[in-house]
Motif scaffolding. Structure first.
Motif, short mmCIF file in Angstrom:
data_model
loop_
_atom_site.label_atom_id
_atom_site.label_comp_id
_atom_site.label_asym_id
_atom_site.label_seq_id
_atom_site.Cartn_x
_atom_site.Cartn_y
_atom_site.Cartn_z
N VAL A 62 0.85 -1.19 0.00
CA VAL A 62 0.00 0.00 0.00
C VAL A 62 0.89 1.24 0.00
CG1 VAL A 62 -0.19 -0.04 2.52
CG2 VAL A 62 -1.88 1.22 1.19
N SER A 63 0.48 2.27 -0.75
CA SER A 63 1.24 3.52 -0.84
C SER A 63 0.35 4.70 -0.50
CB SER A 63 1.82 3.71 -2.25
OG SER A 63 2.73 2.67 -2.55
N TYR A 64 0.95 5.73 0.10
CA TYR A 64 0.25 6.95 0.48
C TYR A 64 0.96 8.15 -0.15
CZ TYR A 64 -1.57 3.94 4.22
OH TYR A 64 -2.15 2.91 4.94
N LEU A 65 0.20 8.99 -0.85
CA LEU A 65 0.71 10.25 -1.38
C LEU A 65 -0.15 11.37 -0.81
CD1 LEU A 65 2.60 11.82 -3.29
CD2 LEU A 65 0.82 11.59 -5.04
N HIS A 99 4.39 1.12 1.93
CA HIS A 99 4.36 0.05 2.92
C HIS A 99 4.48 -1.29 2.19
CE1 HIS A 99 2.67 2.51 6.41
NE2 HIS A 99 2.86 3.37 5.42
N PHE A 100 5.37 -2.13 2.66
CA PHE A 100 5.71 -3.37 1.96
C PHE A 100 4.73 -4.50 2.23
CE2 PHE A 100 9.67 -1.01 2.37
CZ PHE A 100 10.12 -1.01 1.06
N VAL A 101 3.77 -4.26 3.12
CA VAL A 101 2.76 -5.27 3.44
C VAL A 101 1.40 -4.60 3.34
CG1 VAL A 101 1.89 -6.86 5.21
CG2 VAL A 101 4.36 -6.47 4.98
N GLY A 112 9.68 6.22 3.67
CA GLY A 112 8.97 7.47 3.49
C GLY A 112 9.87 8.56 2.94
N LEU A 113 9.24 9.53 2.30
CA LEU A 113 9.95 10.68 1.74
C LEU A 113 9.07 11.91 1.89
CD1 LEU A 113 12.43 11.68 0.04
CD2 LEU A 113 11.00 11.28 -1.99
N SER A 114 9.66 13.01 2.35
CA SER A 114 8.93 14.27 2.44
C SER A 114 9.72 15.38 1.76
CB SER A 114 8.65 14.65 3.90
OG SER A 114 9.85 15.01 4.56
N LEU A 115 9.00 16.25 1.04
CA LEU A 115 9.59 17.40 0.35
C LEU A 115 8.81 18.63 0.78
CD1 LEU A 115 9.82 15.85 -3.24
CD2 LEU A 115 11.64 15.96 -1.53
#
Length: 241
Positions: A62-65, A99-101, A112-115
């Motif tokens: 699962v991914s969050y943007l 998230h890898f699961v 995670g990455l934040s800009l």
């Protein structure tokens, strides 16, 4: 930097919506701190941020943007000759987590990455200390005074770095997510942060107007490096089927 952040988000948002049948929104609140490395000072930035964005999931991950608001305060607490300094800054930007699961599992590692980019602060042209070149992001209440001798007569001059802005504040992190109940998650992460600081450095005599002199001083930039830790709480809202 702000234009780039908006462009990336607006480009990804329509594509993300077309690929998600069950649309989900994520709301996350984090509290953390950043402490400088490669520094002789115990400089700490306290951070509070709120993220809201899209969720994209598959059977395995699962991914969050998200769009993010960040509030930073400088809590350097060492007593200086002329008192304390305090910085408050408001930031806006993007965060991404993978998230890898699948989020149906109770435990999941993630990256995670934040800009971020500073929108406004209470400290424009505020004094900086830590070194003569303004190397460290250390707000203080006053500048430094030096006494020297010229032809046997003492005289005093002043020096300080002056803060202007942070056009870039980014973090790369690794952490763990724990599902407390359905759609409510607790997370903890450790990371590495970078701050691009714009400042000016000036030396002046007591009878000179340093504010006027600053107008002719060229702007300088300095990259500062941090390690950070964050604790977060996320809730996922489901729509559609």
């Amino acid at each position: 930097m702000r234009i780039l952040i908006f462009t990336v988000f607006l480009f990804i948002l329509p594509n993300g919506l077309t690929q998600i049948n069950d649309i989900k929104l994520s709301l996350k609140a984090n509290y953390g701190f950043y402490t400088t490395i490669f520094s002789n000072y115990g400089i700490i930035l306290n951070s509070t941020d709120i993220d809201i964005g899209l969720v994209k999931q598959s059977e395995r991950a699962v991914s969050y943007l998200s769009l993010a608001y960040l509030y930073n305060t400088n809590s350097f607490n060492m007593r200086l000759d002329n008192g304390y300094g305090l910085y408050n800054g408001h930031y806006f930007g993007l965060t991404f987590e993978h998230h890898f699961v699948n989020d149906q599992k109770r435990f999941s590692p993630f990256i995670g990455l934040s800009l971020m980019s500073e929108v406004t602060s209470n400290y424009k042209e505020g004094f900086l200390s830590g070194s003569l070149e303004g190397t460290y992001f250390l707000p203080v209440d006053s500048h430094v005074k030096y006494s020297e001798y010229n032809n046997g007569y003492p005289y005093t001059f002043n020096s300080s770095g002056f803060y202007y802005s942070t056009p870039f504040f980014g973090t790369a992190s690794f952490g763990f997510d724990l599902r407390l109940i359905k759609d409510l998650h607790l997370s903890f992460s450790l990371g590495y942060g970078m701050q691009l600081m714009r400042y000016k450095y000036l030396e002046w005599k007591n009878d000179e107007d340093y504010r006027e002199m600053l107008k002719d001083i060229p702007m300088e930039t300095r990259m500062l490096h941090y390690v950070n830790a964050e604790l977060g709480l996320r809730y996922v809202f489901s729509f559609g089927k």
